[in-house]
Design a protein around this motif. Structure first.
Motif, short mmCIF file in Angstrom:
data_model
loop_
_atom_site.label_atom_id
_atom_site.label_comp_id
_atom_site.label_asym_id
_atom_site.label_seq_id
_atom_site.Cartn_x
_atom_site.Cartn_y
_atom_site.Cartn_z
N VAL A 45 -6.52 11.94 1.70
CA VAL A 45 -5.20 12.30 1.17
C VAL A 45 -4.90 13.73 1.59
O VAL A 45 -5.80 14.58 1.65
CB VAL A 45 -5.10 12.14 -0.36
N GLN A 52 -10.47 0.23 -3.67
CA GLN A 52 -9.34 0.25 -2.75
C GLN A 52 -8.36 -0.86 -3.11
O GLN A 52 -8.69 -1.79 -3.83
CB GLN A 52 -9.84 0.05 -1.32
N GLU A 69 -8.13 3.75 2.10
CA GLU A 69 -7.61 5.11 2.06
C GLU A 69 -8.70 6.05 2.52
O GLU A 69 -9.69 6.26 1.83
CB GLU A 69 -7.15 5.45 0.64
N SER A 97 0.84 -1.19 0.00
CA SER A 97 0.00 0.00 0.00
C SER A 97 0.88 1.25 0.00
O SER A 97 1.88 1.32 0.71
CB SER A 97 -0.91 0.01 1.23
N MET A 136 -1.13 9.46 1.86
CA MET A 136 -2.34 8.66 1.79
C MET A 136 -2.59 8.03 3.16
O MET A 136 -1.86 7.13 3.58
CB MET A 136 -2.22 7.61 0.69
N ARG A 142 -4.04 5.73 5.57
CA ARG A 142 -4.62 4.40 5.39
C ARG A 142 -4.95 3.73 6.72
O ARG A 142 -4.26 3.92 7.72
CB ARG A 142 -3.65 3.50 4.61
#
Length: 442
Positions: A407, A398, A404, A246, A352, A354
């Motif tokens: 951002v 995703q 996510e 990721s 990002m 996560r």
């Protein structure tokens, strides 16, 4: 006959406010009049991409337009990137050919073409039909490997597979969900004659590749104009998570050595010239394996036939303009004139945020909260993907290992400053998540 206006009429396929605002902030924007050619929501948010309706509807909208059609642009991946050459062709607009774009968009076809011209830079690979009775029997790549559909985006339905049990589980998930990209991709395949070696490998197929996730990953942003390949920026891609599958952030400029960047540029030039890709932007992802006592290794990961919209604020912060400038000038048939190191910061990143387990969203910042945050962190651009009352598993497209939730774009003068700003913004957002099963991992 359509009348030419003082401003260039530019149609934005899959327009969204965040990217439109960035384009309108360009110095050259006074020369442009932007028109929405379907919104982002119309293009990307449905259960399946309505490519037939989008293609025919776009042609009809363009046909009805009374003024001149000077450019058609897009910064999204499938189905926007693949459809642009078809929409431009009736108007004689600058564009890569549909065949050259499809050779990059079709992951298996792309690997076959790369094998012919840059074989030393690609991993072992093969195609596999996930709907076969025994898919594993046709796989010629040894464990561990990466399996993904021949057409997807954002690592959707991509799995790292280490044994038969993990392959079985991945295949089951792919069978249930591959239709979202497979059906519309198969519609797009009708517009070109596929070579025999590719003809049977449609959107319902997957590609299996040996693992190349060792080392450091980066993306070259560039363009081809009248046969000349130019790379104007290299962005580092930093991964995280249990399998390092990721993306944690994109950071610009890259700290990979110049000699390695130059070799990547040479490989890029060689391949794009080979497939006759011309008059369009691209971004191309690589891995660099550094060995102290052996020769370095460069791996070509993936080619995208568009700018990366994720990198736009990074170029603005460091170079002084978003690279939508490159996209727009190419689409108008002009050689791009892009600034270098004229921005406000020395380094910039897209973070990002996560979460690695499903959770219920208890609280997110309100519009007013985000306005306060903007005053507190004026250099931050925040895009929130979640809302109160939802589960993270409701998010679309995703990767296979994380969700996510937001951002955050930031600029700074050192990496240390940049990372501290990110932690400060995260804390100030006060997002509250309730785990569905066990502790939340982020």
């Amino acid at each position: 006959m359509k009348m030419k206006s003082a401003q260039n009429n530019i149609f934005v396929f899959g327009a969204d406010q965040f990217n439109l605002t960035q384009m309108q902030a360009l110095d050259s924007a006074a020369n442009y009049r932007f028109h929405e050619l379907f919104s982002f929501r119309q293009v990307k948010s449905g259960r399946e991409f309505p490519v037939k309706a989008l293609y025919e509807g776009a042609l009809e909208q363009l046909k009805r337009f009374p003024g001149s059609i000077d450019a058609i642009v897009g910064y999204w991946d499938f189905p926007v990137s693949i459809m642009l050459p078809l929409l431009r062709k009736p108007y004689g607009l600058a564009s890569p050919s549909y065949e050259a774009v499809l050779k990059c968009e079709h992951k298996y076809w792309c690997r076959l073409e790369q094998k012919k011209i840059v074989p030393e830079y690609i991993p072992d690979f093969c195609a596999v039909n996930p709907f076969a009775d025994e898919p594993g029997q046709s796989i010629t790549v040894a464990y561990p490997f990466w399996i993904k559909p021949v057409k997807a985006a954002s690592s959707h339905l991509g799995f790292k597979v280490r044994n038969d049990a993990e392959l079985k589980q991945a295949i089951q998930t792919i069978r249930r969900n591959i239709f979202r990209f497979a059906n519309p991709f198969n519609y797009m395949l009708q517009f070109v004659r596929l070579p025999d070696e590719v003809a049977n490998v449609d959107g319902n197929y997957c590609i299996v590749e040996s693992i190349i996730s060792r080392g450091r990953q980066c993306t070259l942003e560039g363009y081809v104009y009248q046969g000349e390949v130019t790379v104007y920026g290299v962005v580092d891609s930093i991964r995280e998570g249990q399998h390092r599958c990721s993306f944690a952030r994109y950071q610009y400029p890259s700290t990979i050595p110049q000699r390695i960047q130059q070799e990547m540029t040479a490989v890029t030039r060689h391949f794009l010239e080979y497939i006759d890709f011309d008059n369009g932007p691209f971004n191309i992802e690589y891995y660099w394996e550094h060995h102290q006592h052996a020769e370095d290794k460069i791996w070509l990961l993936e080619i995208n036939t568009r700018i990366s919209k994720s990198h736009c604020p990074l170029f603005r912060d460091v170079d002084g303009a978003t690279h939508q400038k490159v996209m727009l000038e190419l689409a108008l048939g002009q050689k791009p004139d892009f600034p270098y190191r004229q921005g406000s910061y020395k380094v910039a990143a897209k973070f990002m945020w996560r979460i690695y387990k499903d959770a219920f969203v208890r609280h997110v910042p309100t519009a007013n909260d985000l306005s306060v945050l903007k005053r507190q962190f004026p250099e931050a651009d925040i895009q929130l993907h979640i809302h109160s009352g939802m589960y993270l598993s409701e998010l679309k497209d995703q990767d296979s290992y994380s969700y996510e939730i937001a951002v955050i774009f930031l600029g700074g003068n050192t990496q240390k400053e940049l990372l501290q700003k990110y932690r400060d913004v995260q804390q100030a957002m006060r997002i509250e998540l309730e785990p569905v099963d066990g502790q939340i991992s982020n």
